[in-house]
Design an enzyme around this catalytic site. Structure first.
Site: not given
Length: 407
Positions: A56, A111
């Site tokens: 970060y 999926k």
């Protein structure tokens, strides 16, 4: 552990007041789905302040600035090139129909995990709270910078055709409606092998497709591209032919490139002497119509859970029988196609998925079992570890050959 704190998993009923399904404790389907079927996982550690400063701020600012200066670096320094958005509006979910975006999420999660398990591709399920064509297109276009591909899923026809076409025009990443093209690729692969097994070529076959929705139209298109002798598409009113005045724009297009034999009448009429039946519509085909098909016919009755022609009936007349069910041989299952197609396209950073790439996927899929053919084996199992590498390599090569690869 943090995910468990936010959304604890349990295989037992925690009470109706907590929103549990009443039979959660007894039904393994509810037990498996509790808490969802997937999670986001970091690929780098954040163990101390040094890791944090790289993952970060301030370290991340260097990468952001580099991408701002050279946008194509986003593929190298983010997950974009390896993640697909699985997008639905919940209007055509499995055999359940228009059940809405929330109810579609278990399918979209499913999926996504199939993408990962069978193709090594990360995917994010996205269920949209709109069925408006323009709003769906605008939303996907605005999300596209975060993704390397878009898999459209369970969007009802005929809107699905326009949505896919317009997204393909506006985006420079693969956009693929799996209900159309995944089904078509696997069907073509199985039909190639079934023809080979019965000593015929595709060019010698006349096919009849029951269903003029997303899958039926796509199957007709790919069969024509692959060189089938003739194919007629049937809807509830019979053969889709140019002499009908009740056709939608999509069906009028279909009538223009199919039915060289100029058939008219009902599905049963079209089946008289046909070599191939392909069912993607539901309903039941009378046995007497099946009996009138050509010798050594090929029957692909793919409606779920009830095939248009039950295998017990089909086997009386057909040389090869396929269904959409896992409890019968020769399952026409989209998972054989879409993970490898996206993996191949994204491996070379293809700008789109072409007809040539789909044909290459079908050929590669058929080749996996080409030397092992039998009446009960014209298509591989989804768990055959040869499938995804074969389809991925074929699609990547086709993308390069067709000039849509960017690396």
């Amino acid at each position: 552990m943090a995910a468990e704190i936010v959304n604890p998993r349990s295989d037992s009923n925690t009470g109706a007041e907590a929103g549990s399904a009443p039979d959660d404790a007894f039904d393994p389907a509810f037990a498996l789905h509790r808490g969802g079927k997937m999670a986001i996982q970091a690929t780098v550690p954040v163990r101390d302040k040094d890791d944090l400063s790289l993952a970060y701020t301030p370290g991340v600012a260097k990468v952001c600035s580099a991408i701002a200066e050279k946008p194509e670096l986003v593929h190298d320094y983010t997950w974009k090139s390896q993640v697909v958005a699985v997008v639905t509006d919940g209007t055509a979910v499995l055999g359940l129909g228009d059940i809405g975006p929330e109810a579609s999420l278990p399918v979209m999660e499913g999926k996504a995990i199939l993408f990962k398990q069978f193709g090594g591709v990360d995917a994010v399920p996205i269920a949209l709270g709109t069925t408006d064509t323009d709003e769906i297109i605008e939303t996907v276009v605005r999300m596209a910078p975060s993704f390397g591909g878009v898999n459209l899923e369970d969007i009802s026809a005929p809107r699905c055709f326009e949505i896919e076409r317009r997204l393909q025009e506006q985006l420079d990443i693969p956009v693929f409606h799996d209900d159309q093209h995944g089904t078509a690729v696997v069907t073509l692969a199985a039909l190639r092998n079934a023809a080979k097994l019965t000593d015929r070529s595709l060019g010698q076959l006349r096919a009849v497709i029951s269903g003029a929705g997303a899958a039926g139209v796509a199957i007709a298109k790919i069969l024509i591209e692959a060189g089938i002798g003739d194919v007629a598409v049937c809807d509830r009113k019979g053969v889709v032919s140019s002499d009908r005045s009740d056709l939608t724009d999509v069906k009028r297009e279909v009538a223009g490139f199919t039915n060289k034999g100029r058939l008219t009448g009902s599905l049963e009429d079209a089946l008289d002497g046909a070599d191939v039946f392909i069912g993607v519509s539901g309903g039941t085909v009378p046995e007497e119509a099946v009996a009138k098909m050509a010798k050594d016919s090929l029957i692909f009755a793919m409606a779920n859970p009830t095939p248009e022609i039950h295998p017990d009936v089909a086997h009386k007349y057909a040389a090869v029988v396929a269904t959409g069910r896992s409890d019968f041989p020769n399952q026409i299952n989209n998972v054989l196609a879409f993970p490898g197609i996206f993996a191949g396209a994204m491996q070379v950073r293809a700008s789109r998925i072409t007809e040539g790439m789909k044909l290459a996927a079908a050929e590669a899929l058929a080749a996996v079992v080409a030397d092992e053919l039998s009446a009960d084996r014209v298509i591989p199992s989804p768990f055959d570890e040869r499938v995804a590498p074969a389809v991925t390599a074929a699609v990547a090569a086709a993308a390069r050959a067709e000039g849509v690869a960017r690396r």
